[in-house]
Design a protein around this motif. Structure first.
Motif, PDB file in Angstrom:
ATOM      1  N   LEU A   4     -10.660  10.726  -7.461  1.00  0.00           N
ATOM      2  CA  LEU A   4     -10.563  12.186  -7.603  1.00  0.00           C
ATOM      3  C   LEU A   4      -9.819  12.713  -6.392  1.00  0.00           C
ATOM      4  O   LEU A   4     -10.153  12.400  -5.257  1.00  0.00           O
ATOM      5  CB  LEU A   4     -11.952  12.823  -7.665  1.00  0.00           C
ATOM      6  CG  LEU A   4     -11.930  14.357  -7.769  1.00  0.00           C
ATOM      7  CD1 LEU A   4     -11.677  14.808  -9.200  1.00  0.00           C
ATOM      8  CD2 LEU A   4     -13.215  14.967  -7.254  1.00  0.00           C
ATOM      9  N   LYS A   5      -8.796  13.522  -6.671  1.00  0.00           N
ATOM     10  CA  LYS A   5      -8.025  14.074  -5.569  1.00  0.00           C
ATOM     11  C   LYS A   5      -7.853  15.565  -5.827  1.00  0.00           C
ATOM     12  O   LYS A   5      -7.363  15.967  -6.883  1.00  0.00           O
ATOM     13  CB  LYS A   5      -6.660  13.376  -5.522  1.00  0.00           C
ATOM     14  CG  LYS A   5      -5.916  13.554  -4.219  1.00  0.00           C
ATOM     15  CD  LYS A   5      -4.761  12.538  -4.190  1.00  0.00           C
ATOM     16  CE  LYS A   5      -3.948  12.495  -2.931  1.00  0.00           C
ATOM     17  NZ  LYS A   5      -3.837  13.541  -2.031  1.00  0.00           N
ATOM     18  N   VAL A   6      -8.294  16.334  -4.891  1.00  0.00           N
ATOM     19  CA  VAL A   6      -8.163  17.788  -5.016  1.00  0.00           C
ATOM     20  C   VAL A   6      -7.071  18.215  -4.053  1.00  0.00           C
ATOM     21  O   VAL A   6      -7.127  17.908  -2.863  1.00  0.00           O
ATOM     22  CB  VAL A   6      -9.497  18.480  -4.679  1.00  0.00           C
ATOM     23  CG1 VAL A   6      -9.332  19.998  -4.650  1.00  0.00           C
ATOM     24  CG2 VAL A   6     -10.563  18.077  -5.686  1.00  0.00           C
ATOM     25  N   ASN A   7      -6.052  18.872  -4.598  1.00  0.00           N
ATOM     26  CA  ASN A   7      -4.919  19.281  -3.760  1.00  0.00           C
ATOM     27  C   ASN A   7      -4.776  20.795  -3.722  1.00  0.00           C
ATOM     28  O   ASN A   7      -4.588  21.434  -4.757  1.00  0.00           O
ATOM     29  CB  ASN A   7      -3.614  18.703  -4.314  1.00  0.00           C
ATOM     30  CG  ASN A   7      -3.482  17.228  -4.007  1.00  0.00           C
ATOM     31  OD1 ASN A   7      -4.013  16.755  -3.004  1.00  0.00           O
ATOM     32  ND2 ASN A   7      -2.802  16.515  -4.883  1.00  0.00           N
ATOM     33  N   ASN A   8      -4.845  21.350  -2.543  1.00  0.00           N
ATOM     34  CA  ASN A   8      -4.602  22.785  -2.334  1.00  0.00           C
ATOM     35  C   ASN A   8      -5.300  23.672  -3.350  1.00  0.00           C
ATOM     36  O   ASN A   8      -4.722  24.621  -3.868  1.00  0.00           O
ATOM     37  CB  ASN A   8      -3.088  23.086  -2.372  1.00  0.00           C
ATOM     38  CG  ASN A   8      -2.344  22.231  -1.383  1.00  0.00           C
ATOM     39  OD1 ASN A   8      -1.790  21.186  -1.756  1.00  0.00           O
ATOM     40  ND2 ASN A   8      -2.366  22.631  -0.130  1.00  0.00           N
ATOM     41  N   LEU A   9      -6.546  23.369  -3.621  1.00  0.00           N
ATOM     42  CA  LEU A   9      -7.273  24.148  -4.623  1.00  0.00           C
ATOM     43  C   LEU A   9      -7.602  25.542  -4.091  1.00  0.00           C
ATOM     44  O   LEU A   9      -8.075  25.702  -2.967  1.00  0.00           O
ATOM     45  CB  LEU A   9      -8.581  23.421  -4.991  1.00  0.00           C
ATOM     46  CG  LEU A   9      -9.429  24.099  -6.048  1.00  0.00           C
ATOM     47  CD1 LEU A   9      -8.755  24.035  -7.415  1.00  0.00           C
ATOM     48  CD2 LEU A   9     -10.810  23.465  -6.125  1.00  0.00           C
ATOM     49  N   VAL A  30     -12.635  29.886  -2.765  1.00  0.00           N
ATOM     50  CA  VAL A  30     -12.138  28.600  -2.283  1.00  0.00           C
ATOM     51  C   VAL A  30     -10.686  28.849  -1.914  1.00  0.00           C
ATOM     52  O   VAL A  30      -9.909  29.337  -2.721  1.00  0.00           O
ATOM     53  CB  VAL A  30     -12.232  27.512  -3.373  1.00  0.00           C
ATOM     54  CG1 VAL A  30     -11.597  26.227  -2.894  1.00  0.00           C
ATOM     55  CG2 VAL A  30     -13.680  27.279  -3.765  1.00  0.00           C
ATOM     56  N   ASP A  31     -10.327  28.529  -0.665  1.00  0.00           N
ATOM     57  CA  ASP A  31      -9.019  28.951  -0.186  1.00  0.00           C
ATOM     58  C   ASP A  31      -8.247  27.757   0.358  1.00  0.00           C
ATOM     59  O   ASP A  31      -8.294  27.458   1.542  1.00  0.00           O
ATOM     60  CB  ASP A  31      -9.214  30.028   0.897  1.00  0.00           C
ATOM     61  CG  ASP A  31      -7.913  30.765   1.169  1.00  0.00           C
ATOM     62  OD1 ASP A  31      -6.947  30.571   0.395  1.00  0.00           O
ATOM     63  OD2 ASP A  31      -7.866  31.532   2.132  1.00  0.00           O
ATOM     64  N   ASP A  32      -7.570  27.095  -0.559  1.00  0.00           N
ATOM     65  CA  ASP A  32      -6.647  26.031  -0.167  1.00  0.00           C
ATOM     66  C   ASP A  32      -7.385  24.845   0.462  1.00  0.00           C
ATOM     67  O   ASP A  32      -7.283  24.595   1.657  1.00  0.00           O
ATOM     68  CB  ASP A  32      -5.607  26.610   0.825  1.00  0.00           C
ATOM     69  CG  ASP A  32      -4.383  25.700   0.924  1.00  0.00           C
ATOM     70  OD1 ASP A  32      -4.367  24.683   0.202  1.00  0.00           O
ATOM     71  OD2 ASP A  32      -3.474  26.020   1.705  1.00  0.00           O
ATOM     72  N   ILE A  33      -8.117  24.124  -0.366  1.00  0.00           N
ATOM     73  CA  ILE A  33      -8.775  22.931   0.163  1.00  0.00           C
ATOM     74  C   ILE A  33      -8.227  21.677  -0.518  1.00  0.00           C
ATOM     75  O   ILE A  33      -7.819  21.712  -1.677  1.00  0.00           O
ATOM     76  CB  ILE A  33     -10.313  22.966  -0.004  1.00  0.00           C
ATOM     77  CG1 ILE A  33     -10.725  23.044  -1.475  1.00  0.00           C
ATOM     78  CG2 ILE A  33     -10.927  24.125   0.759  1.00  0.00           C
ATOM     79  CD1 ILE A  33     -12.188  22.717  -1.687  1.00  0.00           C
ATOM     80  N   SER A  34      -8.202  20.593   0.232  1.00  0.00           N
ATOM     81  CA  SER A  34      -7.754  19.304  -0.294  1.00  0.00           C
ATOM     82  C   SER A  34      -8.719  18.233   0.181  1.00  0.00           C
ATOM     83  O   SER A  34      -9.076  18.213   1.352  1.00  0.00           O
ATOM     84  CB  SER A  34      -6.359  18.958   0.225  1.00  0.00           C
ATOM     85  OG  SER A  34      -5.460  20.004  -0.076  1.00  0.00           O
ATOM     86  N   SER A  68      -5.011  28.274  -8.249  1.00  0.00           N
ATOM     87  CA  SER A  68      -3.865  27.364  -8.140  1.00  0.00           C
ATOM     88  C   SER A  68      -4.344  26.060  -7.538  1.00  0.00           C
ATOM     89  O   SER A  68      -5.482  25.944  -7.109  1.00  0.00           O
ATOM     90  CB  SER A  68      -2.756  27.995  -7.294  1.00  0.00           C
ATOM     91  OG  SER A  68      -3.180  28.034  -5.947  1.00  0.00           O
ATOM     92  N   GLY A  69      -3.479  25.089  -7.500  1.00  0.00           N
ATOM     93  CA  GLY A  69      -3.833  23.781  -6.958  1.00  0.00           C
ATOM     94  C   GLY A  69      -4.076  22.758  -8.054  1.00  0.00           C
ATOM     95  O   GLY A  69      -4.066  23.091  -9.237  1.00  0.00           O
ATOM     96  N   GLU A  70      -4.282  21.537  -7.633  1.00  0.00           N
ATOM     97  CA  GLU A  70      -4.463  20.452  -8.602  1.00  0.00           C
ATOM     98  C   GLU A  70      -5.831  19.802  -8.419  1.00  0.00           C
ATOM     99  O   GLU A  70      -6.342  19.720  -7.306  1.00  0.00           O
ATOM    100  CB  GLU A  70      -3.429  19.352  -8.363  1.00  0.00           C
ATOM    101  CG  GLU A  70      -1.990  19.758  -8.569  1.00  0.00           C
ATOM    102  CD  GLU A  70      -1.061  18.600  -8.199  1.00  0.00           C
ATOM    103  OE1 GLU A  70      -0.135  18.349  -8.978  1.00  0.00           O
ATOM    104  OE2 GLU A  70      -1.284  17.947  -7.161  1.00  0.00           O
ATOM    105  N   ILE A  71      -6.389  19.337  -9.519  1.00  0.00           N
ATOM    106  CA  ILE A  71      -7.580  18.490  -9.458  1.00  0.00           C
ATOM    107  C   ILE A  71      -7.226  17.224 -10.223  1.00  0.00           C
ATOM    108  O   ILE A  71      -7.231  17.213 -11.459  1.00  0.00           O
ATOM    109  CB  ILE A  71      -8.798  19.185 -10.101  1.00  0.00           C
ATOM    110  CG1 ILE A  71      -9.116  20.493  -9.370  1.00  0.00           C
ATOM    111  CG2 ILE A  71     -10.011  18.261 -10.076  1.00  0.00           C
ATOM    112  CD1 ILE A  71     -10.088  21.373 -10.104  1.00  0.00           C
TER     113      ILE A  71
END
Lengths: 308, 339, 322
Positions: A4-9, A30-34, A68-71
């Motif tokens: 599992l990779k969380v990118n800039n969520l 949630v403000d830009d976490i990876s 925004s961001g990817e999971i």
């Protein structure tokens, strides 16, 4: 490919105001976490209420919408999947909730509660379904006969086990546990925590363990991410975080844990005062002009801190 | 610390009516709180610790509760007082702090008025004087802007600030005894630490006796002078805080301590207490009440009528079973290890 | 606050336009018009005069034109002429509106005077014999339909005992504005107001009783007791204020509901209010009156909702409207 990779969520909620109820600002939950989870590990998400840890968990499982961001779960971006494809992936990710008293429908039998996810995803004959439910209810250490009982007939710890059985039925790979023992007494808490470790080995589960209790997090987790106002302030292995905390907020959190040794009482108070003084004196070192923390910076292979 | 007893509980028994039978939730509790002393009462839910606190304050619903024994305070037995006599003591000589600061404050009243309210009933201060005192109290409990908070409603404050207001209410009339029922349980860790430090500070300044009701042994270790461990309505162990953590004797105390995921030790497995806390109606009233949950200990090691016995100076333990107690893990008795 | 109220009024405009279109369409869709009846009853009326009359009244214009004419009139406070009474609708409504408002307010005040003490008794002394009587009273009023209850009251106190007049809003023999005029108005008001009030108490009692039962076990009540506040003050200062919130919030709706619900009462007691006029106008196909009344009640509902929101924000500091 990571598990599992969380990118800039980012998860923002609009604040409306003015005469026409226009969006005037956002609550940045949630403000830009990876961050990244390896299969089979337990990753702890810690922070105080309102820091965004629960929102993060709920967004991964699809209960909240990301801004925004990817999971990326096994390489697929969950935020971009259609409803149908997402439904398919829902099987692999399950959730355990905080309050075993309100997360189980009081009007349903244990059988129906545990079988509910099965009914959503698989078509089983009533016999097969019952066998499967009995298998999992035994796995969580309850009597197979209890499947015909109702939630109120169980204690808090037993209810939490029912919640876990429900999460297990679809053979999930990832379990998001949101404060799974906060509502329980210490001895019952121990029971559930031990049990979660057992099934982790047995079913090769990966845990995203969300909690405000640093004692439990340290006991359970391999790696830890500390959240503050929607952002990460520090990330590292359990050992790094507890014996070598770098960010002032992490230090503050750790010094706040009551020490079980009454002899260290005075030292504990002094420590807190020292850290509070440091927090006040070196505020600019850790927080920018808006009171937000900086981006994470790697300080070792596994340890990163939010520093300018 | 002076040795004057401030509050003396003698054979206190609090029973609740369930289907026309009375069941004791607090059973034969004898305990003394001295002036300027912090006594923690610790145990899991259903052990009777909150029922004990409410019994001292006389806040149980009348008609459904039976109180027996003595609660001696300032030379009076509180249990024999009428409600209006009790009202003169509540808030004046005994203050109370509740668990959840959000629900413990009236949502429709400003914080200032809620603090002033107890002064209204116990002093003859003019409204100007009351306001002045309320502002002082807000300052004393660490509210950064007392003038502002005075006019604010509870929902406008954060959890930590609300709990400070609750504390200000409890100490408004400078009581000699404060009962704090899980004062930090609903709070975040950093706030919990602040509130603990505040309570300790105030206690030192005002020389108040505190009864601290909690399930959190960490809070006990940081705050208490003496500790009473309760199980199933009874005190099972009573000792000063250092002794209790260094040399816990009763099986229940030892089990509790072993089930905490502590930051100091990194054990793989936590100790689990077998079985569940029995409900009020199903409590074993004969013999050792903890017996069922340590069934690997032979029956004859328990007493028939266990009493709280002084086993070393100022260290009291109920039942003789502690002499023979061991954890099943310790001798590899895997049959009894519960996961 | 002022911004909030203004915005709500702005939002009301489209709501009222949609409502007016609907009302107009429904009125047009009903069979017959105000002249249909006259054709049969008036032998002098032939098809030719009828046609001319219709033309004069604008009844032959295309519907949208009729609507614009009607809606334009509304904006100027002109609701058209009552064909039956041959007076402007506004003039017809003015006096009746006053009567209905007086009756509704009387019902509201009386029902609070009965319901609040009963609700408090039931909530404070739950399961006592007094509470059991309150609950019994509540079942009874809940199960009794207003029109039957009103008829029984009318029969007993009006006809059998002869204590109160049985119809009208004032004695026609007294002079307007004198003391005896107001006494006569009051005398005519008592019976309908009391019957309306008693049936109307059910919801308020139920709400208040439940609310008190919920509130009295709340933590802040324990805090108050722990401060040494005596029992009666615990109720007045803490429990009751919190328990009145839903009732205060309901006040705005309540007024609207009472105005709308006056139809039965006014018809049974022959009380000349808008409810009675409404029934009469429907049966006489006096559409300008009917549409005006529906329009007014629509507007009243919107204002009632707004009023409720404003009251709630005034009594509950947690609810802020901006």
């Amino acid at each position: 490919m990571s598990f599992l990779k969380v990118n800039n969520l980012k998860v923002y909620y609009p604040i409306r105001g003015g005469f026409f109820r226009r969006v005037v600002d956002h609550v940045k939950a949630v403000d830009d976490i990876s961050f990244e989870l390896k299969q089979g590990e337990t990753y702890g998400l810690v922070g105080e209420s309102g820091c965004g840890k629960t929102t993060t968990g709920r967004t991964i499982i699809g209960l909240n919408k990301s801004t925004s961001g990817e999971i990326l779960f096994e390489g697929k971006d969950l935020t971009k999947l259609s409803r149908r494809d997402f439904h398919h992936h829902r099987q692999d990710i399950q959730m355990i909730f905080q309050d075993p008293y309100s997360s189980l429908n009081p009007r349903k039998r244990v059988l129906d509660i545990i079988a509910e996810p099965l009914r959503n995803f698989e078509r089983l004959s009533p016999g097969e379904e019952k066998r499967k439910v009995e298998y999992y209810i035994e796995k969580v250490g309850l009597n197979p006969e209890s499947i015909y009982k109702y939630p109120h007939e169980f204690s808090g710890g037993q209810r939490q086990r029912i919640g876990i059985a429900r999460a297990l039925t679809l053979n999930p790979k990832l379990i998001i546990a949101d404060e799974p023992v906060s509502a329980l007494d210490v001895s019952v808490q121990a029971q559930v925590l031990n049990f979660m470790q057992d099934i982790q080995k047995e079913f090769n589960l990966t845990y995203l363990f969300i909690s405000h209790d640093l004692g439990i997090i340290q006991h359970m987790c391999d790696r830890i991410g500390i959240m503050y106002r929607g952002q990460f302030v520090e990330q590292g292995t359990s050992k790094e975080i507890y014996s070598n905390p770098q960010h002032i907020y992490t230090k503050r959190l750790i010094s706040a844990i009551p020490d079980i040794n009454p002899e260290k009482r005075v030292r504990q108070v002094e420590l807190r005062q020292e850290i509070n003084a440091e927090y006040k004196n070196s505020y600019e070192k850790y927080f920018n002009a808006e009171g937000k923390v900086y981006q994470l910076k790697q300080i070792s292979d596994t340890h990163s801190v939010a520093l300018p | 610390m002076s040795n004057q007893p401030l509050l003396e509980l003698k054979n206190l028994r609090t029973s609740f009516r369930i289907n026309n039978n009375y069941y004791a939730a607090v059973d034969d509790v004898t305990l003394t709180i001295k002036e300027n002393e912090v006594v923690a009462i610790v145990g899991e839910s259903g052990c009777g610790k909150s029922a004990l606190a409410l019994s001292i304050m006389g806040l149980h619903p009348q008609g459904r509760t039976k109180l027996e024994g003595n609660v001696n305070f300032n030379g009076k037995n509180l249990l024999s007082l009428t409600t209006s006599e009790m009202n003169k003591i509540r808030g004046k000589d005994i203050g109370m702090i509740f668990q959840d600061p959000l629900t413990a404050l009236n949502p429709l009243m400003t914080c200032g008025r809620q603090i002033e309210e107890s002064m209204t009933y116990h002093t003859n201060l003019s409204s100007g004087k009351k306001k002045q005192k309320a502002l002082e109290l807000l300052k004393k409990v660490g509210i950064p802007n007392p003038e502002r908070t005075y006019k604010q409603f509870p929902h406008e404050l954060s959890g930590g600030m609300r709990q400070r207001v609750v504390i200000a209410i409890a100490i408004a009339c400078e009581p000699s005894l404060v009962i704090a029922d899980e004062p930090t349980t609903a709070l975040d860790v950093t706030i919990q630490a602040q509130i603990m430090d505040l309570l300790k500070d105030l206690q030192r300044q005002m020389k108040t006796g505190i009864i601290l009701i909690t399930h959190d042994l960490g809070v006990v270790a940081e705050m208490a002078d003496r500790v009473a461990v309760m199980y199933a309505g009874e005190i099972v162990e009573l000792a000063d805080v250092k002794t209790l953590f260094k040399n816990p004797l009763h099986p229940y105390t030892r089990s509790l301590l072993n089930s905490i995921p502590s930051t100091a030790s990194e054990k793989d497995r936590l100790h689990v207490i077998k079985g569940i806390v029995p409900s009020l109606q199903n409590l074993p009233r004969e013999g050792c009440r903890f017996k069922e949950r340590i069934d690997w200990i032979d029956d004859h090691n328990h007493e028939e009528h266990p009493i709280l016995r002084e086993v070393e100076a100022n260290h009291y333990v109920r039942c003789t079973c502690y002499n023979h107690f061991h954890f099943p893990e310790e001798i590899g008795d895997s049959k009894y290890v519960v996961s | 606050m002022i911004k909030f109220i203004l915005r709500r009024f702005v939002v009301m405009i489209p709501q009222l336009i949609i409502l007016s279109v609907l009302i107009f369409a429904l009125a047009k869709a009903m069979p017959g018009d105000a002249l249909t009846g006259q054709l049969a009853s008036n032998p002098k009326m032939d098809a030719q005069t009828l046609h001319e009359l219709k033309q004069k009244l604008g009844l032959l214009d295309p519907p949208y034109k009729q609507y614009l004419h009607w809606a334009g009139g509304l904006l100027h406070g002109d609701m058209g002429m009552s064909v039956i009474h041959q007076v402007p609708v506004t003039q017809l409504l003015a006096g009746r509106m006053e009567n209905t408002l007086i009756l509704s307010l009387a019902i509201l005040i009386l029902s609070y005077m009965i319901a609040i003490p009963l609700g408090i008794v039931g909530g404070r002394w739950t399961d006592s014999w007094a509470d059991k009587m309150v609950v019994g009273y509540n079942y009874l009023t809940f199960a009794t339909p207003l029109f039957i209850f009103a008829l029984i009251m009318l029969f007993i106190f009006g006809f059998v005992l002869n204590w109160f007049p049985t119809s009208g809003s004032v004695d026609i023999r007294v002079e307007d504005g004198t003391f005896s005029y107001y006494m006569s108005k009051l005398n005519h008001l008592i019976l309908p107001a009391l019957s309306g009030a008693i049936v109307n108490t059910t919801v308020t009692i139920q709400y208040l009783r439940n609310e008190i039962i919920d509130t009295k076990i709340k933590d802040f009540v324990k805090t108050a007791r722990a401060k040494g506040v005596n029992e009666s003050k615990v109720y007045t200062q803490h429990i009751l204020r919190n328990s009145f919130l839903p009732i205060a919030a309901f006040l705005g709706y309540e007024i609207v509901y009472l105005i709308g619900g006056s139809v039965f009462l006014e018809t049974i007691y022959g009380y000349p209010g808008i409810g009675q006029l409404f029934i009469a106008s429907i049966s006489q196909r006096d559409f300008s009156v009917v549409t005006a009344l529906v329009m007014i009640s629509g507007l009243a509902t919107l204002i009632g909702t707004l009023l409720s929101d404003i009251i709630l924000s005034a009594v509950d500091p947690r609810i802020r409207i901006e």
